[in-house]
Design an enzyme around this catalytic site. Structure first.
Site, PDB file in Angstrom:
ATOM      1  N   ASP A 333      45.449  -9.449 -67.292  1.00 46.46           N
ATOM      2  CA  ASP A 333      44.735  -9.093 -66.068  1.00 46.46           C
ATOM      3  C   ASP A 333      43.505  -9.977 -65.897  1.00 46.46           C
ATOM      4  OD1 ASP A 333      43.254  -7.126 -64.060  1.00 46.46           O
ATOM      5  OD2 ASP A 333      45.287  -6.361 -64.271  1.00 46.46           O
ATOM      6  N   ASP A 445      46.002  -9.157 -56.154  1.00 39.83           N
ATOM      7  CA  ASP A 445      45.043  -8.098 -55.833  1.00 39.83           C
ATOM      8  C   ASP A 445      44.225  -8.464 -54.592  1.00 39.83           C
ATOM      9  OD1 ASP A 445      43.731  -5.672 -56.162  1.00 39.83           O
ATOM     10  OD2 ASP A 445      43.241  -6.022 -58.265  1.00 39.83           O
ATOM     11  N   ASP A 513      44.537   2.994 -58.533  1.00 37.29           N
ATOM     12  CA  ASP A 513      43.776   2.727 -59.754  1.00 37.29           C
ATOM     13  C   ASP A 513      43.607   3.981 -60.598  1.00 37.29           C
ATOM     14  OD1 ASP A 513      43.463   0.052 -59.260  1.00 37.29           O
ATOM     15  OD2 ASP A 513      41.394   0.187 -58.545  1.00 37.29           O
TER      16      ASP A 513
END
Length: 690
Positions: A333, A445, A513
């Protein structure tokens, strides 16, 4: 199937169980005739022969009956199309012709230099509608509003509206309310789909989960959008929707330019909310989601374990642990690139950090592949930090208003993707990145909304709202074509960019999230109203949930909650005990067994997550699986039995966990009692036809 009347003025589009019909009067008024149970062409022609009610100086005979209301003339309902030229505003169109291509119907109209084409296509029982606007004239045309479609519902009393609302970490929560006179407007003015609403509504009068008529509409657009549900003075209901939130200006079409709206899809079902959901799911798996017939792998994501403090060696340690529990895709990530040691720097500089990855990403990717896993990366291409090489070189590449502060959320600004030089830069960066190492997966994202959406020096700066999305789609399409083996996930701070448009270009979406397994039940329940489990990413993370609420939950509860979609693991595996790792391996192995049912089967919501026991069931062929989660028990109340659905009532089914044999409409009770004990417990029950 498409049927056309001999006079070429009545059209019927039909799916397996439903029909949609429109009619053009001799005055070139395009009227809605029918949307609901399947009818024949003769039925539609009979409806077309009925006269419209008379008009008055205070009411319009077209309102609530017109297929695609335009601004201008004897209309008072919300227009789907509003056009302005230097000379006038509004539309006064005439019908030119219709034509067909395959199963697509096109109705063509004209107003001077503006050509308007209404498109229709059936996909099963889903009707897809969209509109194309061509400027064939000599001067510019401003599209103040150009909605994809207007949907008209039959005359009924007591309509009820379903919608999905929320916020960050609490997305896609279902709410149902009575529809009252006036308009209910939902949408996003944020530049992306948004956490606050999904672009979907459903209407019914008396439906249950498995019975009754349900009408649903969903918009395929990943930017700002608006849906307006109006109950008109005569009780008729219309739903109008499209790109853009307000009517201040969408695009300026120069001569020769055109705009094609996003698809606005609709369906009718007489099998309740559940039947409508299954129709939506089948439609998306068949026509929308790329490679939907392929299983999505179990992934591990390193974010919650490491956040920005990452290194190549540390990622390899996590990768070895992930492989040991059966993970199939390892994802690095945020924090691998540029000067990205916090959220304050590095966005826009998409090259590996030389201190953390001295030889680039290929050595780690090769070791991940050697462990039997695929390799993935997180990126956020549409954003930039002020502290980045990109911003220092091109401060004018962001959205901003001349003479105003540049608002920073999460210490970042939004790149003006409508600019061709920005598009080319991102293509070069991302194509180079995907060519530099064996990368199989990209988590894309988008972590902030538009605020200062300006474009100094551009003659029509508001076009960036539409052109940003069109450029995003073009970039994804180009990358997918150049790198066909790479899968993409759409993320926007969780579920901030989930819609049919982005789903047609990505393989799965990050639902929220919020990875708390109890909170996720309501989020996933709402998500399933429209979207299938095949795209719904769900992670198992650490307990207590230090990222959000501190709640403690068992590994069992966390896994069963996440197994309702595309299973992922996001905890710090370096801190898990050997017992936890062994248990995780058993759950991952079980998920792989039931994955074809979860990701490709028919979903039945047996009990909603409103407290107590909740359960979902997946059916595929001769197999079914039930995920049952007990939130709490009170006062010694016994667990309710679950009546399963979607099975052959004449067949026998064996429960693999208990050995019990059930007939027909299965009632599970023993398996629940033996598998569920106390608060926050869960069980998986598999049945097979014998």
């Amino acid at each position: 199937m498409l049927e056309i009347a001999e006079n070429g003025r009545t059209w019927v589009l039909s799916g397996p169980t439903s029909s949609y019909a429109v009619h053009l009067t001799e005055q070139d008024e395009l009227l809605h005739l029918h949307w609901g149970p399947a009818i024949a062409l003769a039925d539609a022609e009979e409806l077309a022969a009925r006269p419209l009610p008379g008009a008055s100086s205070f009411e319009s005979r077209l309102d609530g009956r017109e297929e695609y209301p335009v601004e201008g003339g004897p209309r008072f309902a919300r227009p789907a199309l509003s056009v302005r030229t230097p000379e006038r505003r509004g539309t006064e169109w005439t019908f030119e012709r219709y034509d067909t291509e395959g199963d697509e119907l096109r109705l063509r109209f004209r107003d001077g230099g503006l050509a308007i084409t209404l498109h229709y296509r059936t996909r099963g029982d889903v009707v897809e509608r969209w509109t194309t606007l061509d400027n064939d004239g000599a001067g510019p045309l401003e599209l103040l509003r150009a909605d994809s479609a207007t949907w008209t519902l039959p005359e009924r009393e007591g309509w009820r509206l379903s919608q999905l609302h929320g916020r960050w970490a609490a997305e896609s929560r279902l709410v149902r309310s009575d529809l009252t006179y006036g308009e209910k407007v939902i949408g996003s003015r944020r530049g992306h789909t948004g956490h606050q609403h999904l672009p979907w509504v459903a209407l019914d009068t008396d439906a249950t989960e498995e019975r009754g008529e349900v009408y649903g509409c969903a918009l395929g657009w990943s930017g700002s959008w608006r849906l307006a549900v109006a109950q008109l003075p005569d009780a008729r209901v219309q739903i109008t929707g499209g790109a853009g939130y307000d009517d201040s200006g969408l695009l300026l079409l120069a001569p020769g330019e055109s705009f094609t709206t996003p698809v606005f899809a609709g369906l009718w079902s007489d099998t309740g909310y559940g039947g409508a959901s299954r129709t939506w799911h089948t439609y998306q798996r068949t026509y929308v989601i790329p490679d939907a017939d392929r299983d999505r792998p179990v992934l591990y994501n390193s974010w919650e374990a490491t956040q920005f403090d990452i290194s190549e060696d540390q990622q390899e340690v996590l990768a070895r642990r992930a492989a040991a529990v059966g993970v199939e895709l390892f994802v690095v990530d945020d924090g691998w690139f540029g000067a990205r040691t916090s959220d304050r720097a590095g966005l826009g500089d998409w090259t590996p950090n030389p201190d953390r990855f001295p030889a680039g990403l290929k050595p780690l990717a090769d070791r991940v592949h050697a462990l039997g896993m695929r390799f993935g990366l997180w990126v956020e291409p549409e954003m930039v930090n002020a502290d980045s090489d990109l911003y220092r070189a091109h401060p004018d590449w962001v959205q901003y208003q001349e003479g105003r502060k540049r608002t920073e959320f999460r210490n970042q600004l939004v790149l003006n993707l409508a600019r061709e030089d920005v598009q080319e830069y991102l293509w070069e960066q991302l194509d180079g990145l995907l060519s530099s190492a064996p990368i199989d997966y990209v988590k894309w994202d988008f972590n902030r909304c538009f605020t200062d959406a300006g474009w100094p020096g551009e003659a029509y700066p508001q076009r960036l709202w539409v052109d940003h999305v069109r450029a995003l789609y073009g970039l994804l399409d180009r990358l997918r074509e150049a790198h066909p083996g790479v899968a993409f996930e759409s993320c926007s701070g969780g579920g901030g960019r989930i819609d049919l448009g982005i789903m047609s270009r990505t393989d799965q979406v990050w639902t929220s999230d919020n990875t708390d397994p109890l909170d996720r039940l309501a989020i996933q329940h709402g998500f399933s109203q429209i979207h299938p489990a095949r795209v719904m990413a769900a992670w198992v993370t650490d307990s207590p949930n230090t990222q959000l609420n501190g709640r403690v939950s068992s590994l069992r509860f966390r896994f069963v909650s996440a197994m309702a979609g595309v299973l992922g693991v996001g905890g710090d595996l370096s801190e898990w005990t050997e017992e936890e790792l062994a248990e995780a391996r058993r759950w991952v192995d079980l998920y792989k067994e039931i994955r074809p049912l979860v990701q490709h089967g028919d979903l039945y919501r047996l009990r909603p997550p409103t407290g107590g026991l909740s359960a979902v069931q997946y059916v595929r062929g001769d197999e079914t699986v039930v995920l049952a989660l007990l939130q709490a028990q009170h006062y010694g109340e016994p667990l309710p039995a679950l009546r399963l659905r979607g099975l052959d009532p004449t067949a026998s089914y064996e429960c693999l966990e208990t050995g019990e044999v059930h007939r027909g409409a299965v009632l599970l009770h023993h398996g629940l009692r033996t598998g569920l004990h106390g608060d926050l417990d869960a069980t998986v029950l598999r049945l097979r036809r014998i």
